[in-house]
Design an enzyme around this catalytic site. Structure first.
Site, PDB file in Angstrom:
ATOM      1  N   ALA A 194       0.840  -1.201   0.000  1.00  0.00           N
ATOM      2  CA  ALA A 194       0.000   0.000   0.000  1.00  0.00           C
ATOM      3  C   ALA A 194       0.876   1.251   0.000  1.00  0.00           C
ATOM      4  O   ALA A 194       0.596   2.229  -0.709  1.00  0.00           O
ATOM      5  CB  ALA A 194      -0.941  -0.006   1.201  1.00  0.00           C
ATOM      6  N   ASP A 195       1.931   1.234   0.805  1.00  0.00           N
ATOM      7  CA  ASP A 195       2.884   2.353   0.817  1.00  0.00           C
ATOM      8  C   ASP A 195       3.562   2.513  -0.537  1.00  0.00           C
ATOM      9  O   ASP A 195       3.661   3.617  -1.076  1.00  0.00           O
ATOM     10  CB  ASP A 195       3.957   2.115   1.885  1.00  0.00           C
ATOM     11  CG  ASP A 195       3.563   2.646   3.245  1.00  0.00           C
ATOM     12  OD1 ASP A 195       2.822   3.629   3.312  1.00  0.00           O
ATOM     13  OD2 ASP A 195       4.009   2.067   4.255  1.00  0.00           O
ATOM     14  N   VAL A 196       4.071   1.398  -1.066  1.00  0.00           N
ATOM     15  CA  VAL A 196       4.830   1.465  -2.310  1.00  0.00           C
ATOM     16  C   VAL A 196       3.955   1.958  -3.468  1.00  0.00           C
ATOM     17  O   VAL A 196       4.366   2.820  -4.249  1.00  0.00           O
ATOM     18  CB  VAL A 196       5.448   0.090  -2.640  1.00  0.00           C
ATOM     19  CG1 VAL A 196       6.044   0.083  -4.043  1.00  0.00           C
ATOM     20  CG2 VAL A 196       6.521  -0.254  -1.612  1.00  0.00           C
ATOM     21  N   GLY A 220       3.313   5.576  -3.243  1.00  0.00           N
ATOM     22  CA  GLY A 220       4.484   6.302  -3.724  1.00  0.00           C
ATOM     23  C   GLY A 220       4.544   6.358  -5.237  1.00  0.00           C
ATOM     24  O   GLY A 220       4.945   7.372  -5.819  1.00  0.00           O
TER      25      GLY A 220
END
Length: 400
Positions: free
Chosen positions: A179-181, A184
C-alpha cells in the site's frame, strides 16, 4: 554507476519532508530519474524512523549503523540534511530549500506543517510554481483525515486483506508494504504530470494522496467484480477469481504455477499433462464453464500434477506455450539469470566515511536516452550537513 548521461529530471530540485516508505519511495524514484533530492531529517529522533527498523543493517566502521536494510530500500540518490522544524534555524533552512525547489513531498498528518509555515497553502502562495505533494493515511478531507496511516492499516481498511490468504484462514496482508509502495508510485505519476503542467503554464499545484484511496484504486478486477456483480469477493488463496486453471499446484517435488489464460491454452495444457479427457469434457470447454466447475476441475488437476516432477511439468508446458513457472524464493529470484541480465540488483559504493558497498534493488525502468541514475548510496543521518551554508544562500544545487 551511470554512463555519464544526464537523467530525465536533471536540474529538478526536490524538498523531501517525508519518512517511512510511501513518500521516500516517490522521492527515490525522482532521484533515480535525475532529480536532486534534499531529505530533511529530524536530529532529535536520529532521522527517518526506518533507520532503526532492523536488523539487518549495513556494516560501519564505528559499529553504530543507522543504515537499516529497510531504510536503504527507499533512500538512495538523496542528500541527508538535518533540520529541527521546531527551531527557527531549522525552519529557515527548509524554507530556503523550498525557495529553490520544484517539488515538495511530505507525509505529515493533515495540517501538521501549518505551525511551521511549511504547509501547502503557505509555500504555494510564496512560490506559485511549486508542485507540492501531500501523502497521508486517509487524505486531506473526509471523516478519517486525522487518523494515522500505516501500510497494514491501509491494507485492512482498503479491502486487499480480505482477498489475501488461505480461504479457510485469517485475512493476510501482502508480504511487503505494497500500500505504501503503490501510493508512492501514484505520487510520482501525479508529480510528473503536475510538473509538466507547471512547465507549460508556470502554475504549480497541490496534490492530495492517501494510502487508503490508492489501495482501493488497485483492487483492480476484484473491485470492479464487486461493483458489477454486487457479490463481495472472497479469498481464494492463489486461485484467480476470473480464470481457471490459474493457480499453484503441488507436484511430486515442489510446487508449480499454472496460468491458463484462454480456451486454446486449456486444450494444449490437458494434452501436455496427458489428460485429454478433461479437454473433451463439456464442463470445461469454456472458461465460464471452468469457473462454474472450478472445484471439481481443480481436484482433478491436483491429483494429476502431484504425481509429476516440477521441472518436467514446466518443460512440457513451456514447449506447448502454456504459461507456467516455478515459485522462487527471494534468493532464487535475485540470483536468476533473468535478474542478472536486467540489473535487478545494483552494487553501490558508499560515499560516507565507512568502507564498502551496499547492494540494492535496481530500478526496473529502462530508458533509451536518459538512463536511470545510481549516483548516491543511501546516506548516513546528517551526512550532507556540510551543504547547509550553501543551501541557505540559495546556490545552484549539486550536480548528479
Amino acid at each position: 554507476m551511470t554512463d555519464g548521461s544526464k537523467g530525465a529530471l536533471t536540474g529538478v530540485v526536490v524538498l523531501d519532508l517525508s519518512r517511512i516508505l510511501a513518500g521516500p519511495t516517490a522521492t527515490q524514484m525522482l532521484g533515480d530519474l535525475g532529480a536532486t533530492v534534499y531529505k530533511i531529517e529530524n536530529p532529535k529522533t536520529g532521522g527517518d524512523d526506518t533507520r532503526a527498523w532492523g536488523p539487518p543493517y549495513a556494516e560501519t566502521q564505528d559499529g553504530n549503523s543507522d543504515l537499516s536494510a529497510y531504510f536503504m530500500a527507499a533512500n538512495r540518490n538523496k542528500y541527508s540534511i538535518p533540520a529541527d522544524l521546531s527551531t527557527k534555524e531549522g525552519r529557515d533552512l527548509v524554507q530556503a530549500i523550498a525557495a529553490q525547489a520544484d517539488i515538495v513531498v511530505e507525509n505529515y498528518k493533515p495540517g501538521g506543517l501549518e505551525k511551521y509555515g511549511l504547509d501547502h497553502a503557505t509555500l504555494c502562495a510564496a512560490h506559485p510554481g511549486l508542485v507540492y505533494c501531500s501523502i497521508s493515511g486517509f487524505g486531506q478531507t473526509g471523516p478519517n483525515r486525522d487518523k494515522p496511516g500505516y501500510d497494514l492499516m491501509a491494507q485492512g481498511y482498503g479491502g486487499i486483506m480480505s482477498l489475501t490468504g488461505d480461504p479457510e484462514g485469517a485475512p493476510t496482508k501482502v508480504g511487503v508494504g505494497i500500500a505504501d509502495v503503490m501510493c508512492g508510485m501514484y505520487a510520482c505519476i501525479a508529480i510528473l504530470a503536475a510538473l509538466r503542467h507547471r512547465d507549460a503554464t508556470g502554475e504549480g499545484q497541490h496534490i492530495d494522496l492517501a494510502l487508503v484511496d490508492t489501495q482501493m484504486a488497485w483492487l483492480i478486477n476484484e473491485g470492479t467484480n464487486y461493483l458489477t456483480s454486487g457479490q463481495n469477493p472472497r479469498r481464494r488463496g492463489n486461485a484467480h477469481p476470473n480464470i481457471v486453471p490459474y493457480d499453484v499446484f503441488a507436484t511430486r517435488d515442489g510446487h508449480v504455477i499454472v496460468a491458463v489464460g484462454n480456451d486454446q491454452q486449456f486444450q494444449r495444457f490437458c494434452q501436455a499433462v496427458q489428460r485429454p479427457d478433461l479437454a473433451q469434457d463439456t464442463r470445461y470447454q469454456t472458461n465460464a464453464q471452468r469457473i462454474k466447475y472450478r472445484n471439481i476441475l481443480t481436484k482433478e488437476l491436483s491429483a494429476t500434477l502431484t504425481k509429476l516432477d516440477r521441472d518436467a511439468i514446466i518443460e512440457t508446458l513451456q514447449a506447448v506455450k502454456v504459461p507456467c513457472g516455478p515459485i522462487h524464493t527471494v534468493a532464487d529470484a535475485l540470483a536468476s539469470d533473468q535478474a542478472q541480465a536486467r540489473d535487478a540488483v545494483v552494487n553501490m559504493p558508499r560515499d560516507d566515511t565507512t568502507a564498502g558497498n551496499v547492494q540494492l534493488l535496481g530500478n526496473p525502468i529502462k530508458f533509451s536516452k536518459t538512463p536511470v541514475q545510481y549516483h548516491r548510496a543511501p546516506p548516513r543521518f546528517g551526512q550532507d550537513a556540510h551543504l547547509i551554508p550553501g543551501l541557505l544562500k540559495g546556490p545552484k544545487p549539486p550536480q548528479n
